[in-house]
Design a protein around this motif. Structure first.
Motif, PDB file in Angstrom:
ATOM      1  N   LEU A  51       0.820  -1.209   0.000  1.00 24.51           N
ATOM      2  CA  LEU A  51       0.000   0.000   0.000  1.00 24.51           C
ATOM      3  C   LEU A  51       0.855   1.261   0.000  1.00 24.51           C
ATOM      4  O   LEU A  51       0.504   2.256  -0.653  1.00 24.51           O
ATOM      5  N   ASP A  52       2.006   1.238   0.687  1.00 20.37           N
ATOM      6  CA  ASP A  52       2.831   2.439   0.729  1.00 20.37           C
ATOM      7  C   ASP A  52       3.435   2.755  -0.642  1.00 20.37           C
ATOM      8  O   ASP A  52       3.597   3.925  -1.013  1.00 20.37           O
ATOM      9  N   THR A  83       0.672   4.240  -2.734  1.00 18.53           N
ATOM     10  CA  THR A  83       0.422   5.625  -2.325  1.00 18.53           C
ATOM     11  C   THR A  83       1.462   6.557  -2.931  1.00 18.53           C
ATOM     12  O   THR A  83       1.147   7.655  -3.407  1.00 18.53           O
ATOM     13  N   TYR A 110       0.564   6.645  -6.854  1.00 16.54           N
ATOM     14  CA  TYR A 110      -0.731   7.152  -7.324  1.00 16.54           C
ATOM     15  C   TYR A 110      -1.483   7.967  -6.267  1.00 16.54           C
ATOM     16  O   TYR A 110      -2.669   8.245  -6.440  1.00 16.54           O
ATOM     17  N   GLY A 111      -0.793   8.340  -5.206  1.00 17.92           N
ATOM     18  CA  GLY A 111      -1.476   9.045  -4.125  1.00 17.92           C
ATOM     19  C   GLY A 111      -2.107  10.347  -4.549  1.00 17.92           C
ATOM     20  O   GLY A 111      -3.106  10.787  -3.959  1.00 17.92           O
ATOM     21  N   GLU A 112      -1.539  11.003  -5.574  1.00 19.31           N
ATOM     22  CA  GLU A 112      -2.102  12.288  -6.008  1.00 19.31           C
ATOM     23  C   GLU A 112      -3.368  12.101  -6.830  1.00 19.31           C
ATOM     24  O   GLU A 112      -4.129  13.049  -7.019  1.00 19.31           O
ATOM     25  N   CYS A 168      -5.549   9.157  -6.420  1.00 21.42           N
ATOM     26  CA  CYS A 168      -6.549   8.348  -5.727  1.00 21.42           C
ATOM     27  C   CYS A 168      -6.415   8.534  -4.213  1.00 21.42           C
ATOM     28  O   CYS A 168      -5.333   8.833  -3.696  1.00 21.42           O
ATOM     29  N   THR A 169      -7.522   8.305  -3.541  1.00 20.50           N
ATOM     30  CA  THR A 169      -7.489   8.341  -2.080  1.00 20.50           C
ATOM     31  C   THR A 169      -6.920   7.020  -1.569  1.00 20.50           C
ATOM     32  O   THR A 169      -6.825   6.032  -2.302  1.00 20.50           O
ATOM     33  N   ALA A 170      -6.544   7.006  -0.289  1.00 23.72           N
ATOM     34  CA  ALA A 170      -6.001   5.786   0.312  1.00 23.72           C
ATOM     35  C   ALA A 170      -7.027   4.653   0.265  1.00 23.72           C
ATOM     36  O   ALA A 170      -6.674   3.483   0.063  1.00 23.72           O
ATOM     37  N   LYS A 171      -8.300   5.015   0.416  1.00 23.43           N
ATOM     38  CA  LYS A 171      -9.362   4.006   0.374  1.00 23.43           C
ATOM     39  C   LYS A 171      -9.462   3.376  -1.013  1.00 23.43           C
ATOM     40  O   LYS A 171      -9.636   2.155  -1.149  1.00 23.43           O
ATOM     41  N   LEU A 220      -7.072   3.174  -3.292  1.00 21.06           N
ATOM     42  CA  LEU A 220      -5.890   2.351  -3.542  1.00 21.06           C
ATOM     43  C   LEU A 220      -5.972   1.026  -2.795  1.00 21.06           C
ATOM     44  O   LEU A 220      -5.591  -0.030  -3.327  1.00 21.06           O
ATOM     45  N   ARG A 242      -5.968  -2.736  -4.488  1.00 26.03           N
ATOM     46  CA  ARG A 242      -5.024  -3.766  -4.058  1.00 26.03           C
ATOM     47  C   ARG A 242      -5.770  -5.015  -3.598  1.00 26.03           C
ATOM     48  O   ARG A 242      -5.389  -6.145  -3.939  1.00 26.03           O
TER      49      ARG A 242
END
Length: 643
Positions: free
Chosen positions: A275-276, A279, A282-284, A286-289, A291, A295
């Motif tokens: 997940l890290d 992030t 693609y963190g810019e 998509c939100t963490a949820k 992503l 996954r």
């Protein structure tokens, strides 16, 4: 300016086999094959676009105001005529396809050149056909069309017009184009590099995917790829997703509506990103949820595919393996596409593979019975493991179903949803190259006809023309004219070797040959030590007869009158006895290679003294002044009533 408009299409059933359908609304008809369409309905309009490149199911644009009711009735009758020819078995689908493509081109020409009444009766048909033949002749004379291609177009149009309109002797009084062997272009043999790259990719895909589906290997799966591309580790990771692999340094396939689900796949290392890492990448966007959801979905896909070994993704990959194996099969057998897709299946095939009949070293003859007839093809011993592996793959795809053909396919892009297998089509080879070129955009396209030429070229070099023709199941004449062209690289190599050999064979007038021995066609540099001029020669060198000397590395000839007369006298006697050959094939095998070799040597002597060669040739062939040895030889043959 003429305005063109498109016409809709819909299905209308006629008595045709599965390969062909008729599509039409009212009077707008399409003859539909699996991979393309022939727009017959456009003929109902006297003005239409004549471009040929269209997607299957797409008709040609027409001028709606040019609709002709009389033409429409004739077109409807022609469609019925065509469908009955196929449904009755009188013509094969491929024959109808070829004939009607040419006929559409003929009708386009007629409507554009004042012969729109061509289908109205015998008189306008004769006038139009005569004018069309003259048009084809002009194209040939201007080098815009090959003579034999034009003759084929002409003959197809003549046959359809004659049968459809019931006209006898339509070509009476017409100066027809005739097919001639001199206009045949032998199929070129693809280079070793081209063959090697295609074979390498097909073997990697077939072997790798077979391991994945037949041996039930888990995803992600590492497939070996050809080394010439220098990809990291020479491997490609496969995933059970829409983008099932990713070419190194290539962009992702983009999907409408946002970020793709496969962004969680690490195609370089064959795993799912943490997940890290997702992030950071693609963190810019998509939100963490989001992503985390992607996954989790990727992990569920892999888990499901590894639990269900007949998942849709595995079946899709298995069908690609079938396609690549068909290319390998054509390369190994030299069979043409129509034969390959029609090969029947029977349980006897397994027995034939387990107990193959060995006819000679390096080849296995596979014979079995299917549909009350014997099926026969030959493959190299090294190809046997691939063939057995394909049969395992075939059983995986059919999953207990019965299917009468060796090569199996399914309709649609999601074959796991279809339970009824279908025959493969000849277009599968061209379609497979579209897939292969996604991996290597510069991959050469080696089609079945070229594989056939390559197969024969290999057989000729390692055996002889007669053996090659027998194995390829065609005549020696066909072998020589159609498939014995060789590759460009091989031509260059052979020409260099030939010039070197001839220069070595032909000596200057005053050159002395120490320890040489005079022979009936020249000299021998080392008696009783025969050696071939190359790795493969049509006549085995020996010291018993002149034909063995010609292909021996010890053979020499002076560029003088004595040795020139010997060669011409030998040629004269061979020609006198050529009638003893029972066929053209036997003549080529027994006499042709010797005459060709003599011709090459005489040509080199002629380069040094053309006047001398021409004079002696006249004395031998016209006046009968043969060399003394050959004079006695000829008299002996005459006494035996052989000449």
């Amino acid at each position: 300016m003429t305005e063109f408009a498109s016409r809709p299409v819909e299905i209308h059933k006629l008595p045709l086999p599965a390969e062909v359908q008729i599509l039409h609304p009212e009077l707008a008809l399409l003859l539909y094959y699996k991979s393309h369409t022939i727009d017959v309905g456009a003929l109902c309009y006297l003005r239409r676009r004549t471009d040929r490149r269209r997607r299957p199911g797409q008709g040609r644009q027409v001028d709606l105001s040019s609709f002709s009711l009389a033409r429409a009735e004739r077109v409807r009758a022609w469609i019925e005529f065509a469908s009955q020819a196929v449904a009755s078995g009188r013509q094969k689908v491929i024959t109808v396809d070829s004939f009607h493509r040419d006929f559409i081109a003929f009708m386009d020409w007629c409507d554009g050149n004042g012969h729109s009444d061509v289908l109205d009766g015998e008189t306008p048909a004769r006038v139009a056909f005569r004018a069309y033949v003259e048009h084809l002749r002009r194209l040939v004379s201007q080098h815009e069309l090959n003579n034999n291609s034009a003759a084929s177009d002409q003959n197809h149009c003549r046959d359809i017009l004659s049968e459809f309109l019931g006209i006898e002797c339509l070509d009476r009084g017409v100066n027809l184009l005739m097919k001639r062997a001199i206009f045949d272009t032998p199929t070129p043999v693809p280079s070793d590099d081209a063959q090697g790259k295609v074979i390498a990719w097909c073997q990697c895909l077939f072997s790798g995917i077979s391991d994945l589906v037949v041996d039930e290997k888990p995803y992600p799966f590492a497939m070996t790829v050809p080394e010439y591309l220098h990809w990291p580790g020479n491997r490609l990771w496969l995933f059970p997703s829409e983008q099932w692999c990713k070419i190194p340094d290539s962009p992702f396939q983009r999907r409408k509506g946002g970020l793709n689900d496969h962004i969680a796949h690490d195609y370089d290392n064959g795993t799912i990103y943490d997940l890290d890492i997702l992030t950071a990448k693609y963190g810019e966007r998509c939100t963490a949820k989001q992503l985390m959801a992607r996954r989790s979905y990727a992990l569920l896909q892999i888990k499901a595919a590894n639990r269900h070994f007949r998942s849709r993704r595995r079946v899709e990959r298995a069908l690609l393996a079938v396609k690549t194996f068909m290319i390998l099969f054509v390369a190994a057998t030299g069979m043409n596409p129509a034969q390959v897709v029609a090969l029947p299946w029977s349980t006897e095939l397994d027995e034939a593979l387990d107990n193959p009949l060995t006819e000679r070293q390096g080849f296995r003859s596979i014979k079995y019975r299917a549909n009350n007839r014997t099926v026969h093809f030959e493959i190299g011993v090294q190809f046997m493991p691939h063939f057995r592996r394909y049969l395992e793959l075939r059983r995986y795809l059919l999953d207990g179903c019965e299917f009468e053909l060796l090569f199996v396919g399914f309709r649609g892009s999601r074959p796991s949803n279809i339970t009824v297998p279908l025959p493969q089509t000849r277009e599968i080879f061209a379609n497979t190259y579209k897939i292969l070129r996604r991996f290597d955009g510069s991959l050469p396209k080696v089609m079945p006809r070229q594989w056939r030429a390559a197969k024969q070229d290999h057989l000729v070099r390692h055996h002889d023309v007669h053996t090659a023709a027998r194995l390829m199941q065609h005549s020696i004449r066909t072998a020589v004219r159609k498939y014995s062209n060789g590759s460009e690289m091989m031509h260059q190599t052979e020409m260099g070797n030939f010039l070197t050999q001839v220069e070595k064979v032909v000596l200057a007038r005053d050159d002395l040959l120490e320890h040489g021995e005079t022979r009936s066609i020249g000299l021998c540099a080392s008696p009783n030590h025969p050696s071939p001029i190359s790795g493969h020669v049509p006549v085995t060198p020996d010291c018993k007869g002149p034909e063995g000397c010609l292909f021996c590395g010890q053979y020499r000839v002076h560029a003088d009158e004595v040795d020139t007369r010997k060669l011409l006298s030998c040629r004269y006697c061979i020609r006198k006895t050529s009638h003893l050959a029972s066929s053209q094939e036997q003549f080529d095998r027994v006499f042709g290679v010797v005459l060709n070799r003599i011709g090459f040597i005489l040509s080199e002597i002629g380069h040094r003294d053309a006047t001398m060669v021409a004079r002696i040739e006249r004395e031998v062939d016209v006046e009968g002044e043969l060399d003394p040895y050959w004079t006695i030889k000829l008299e002996t043959l005459m006494e035996l009533d052989l000449v």
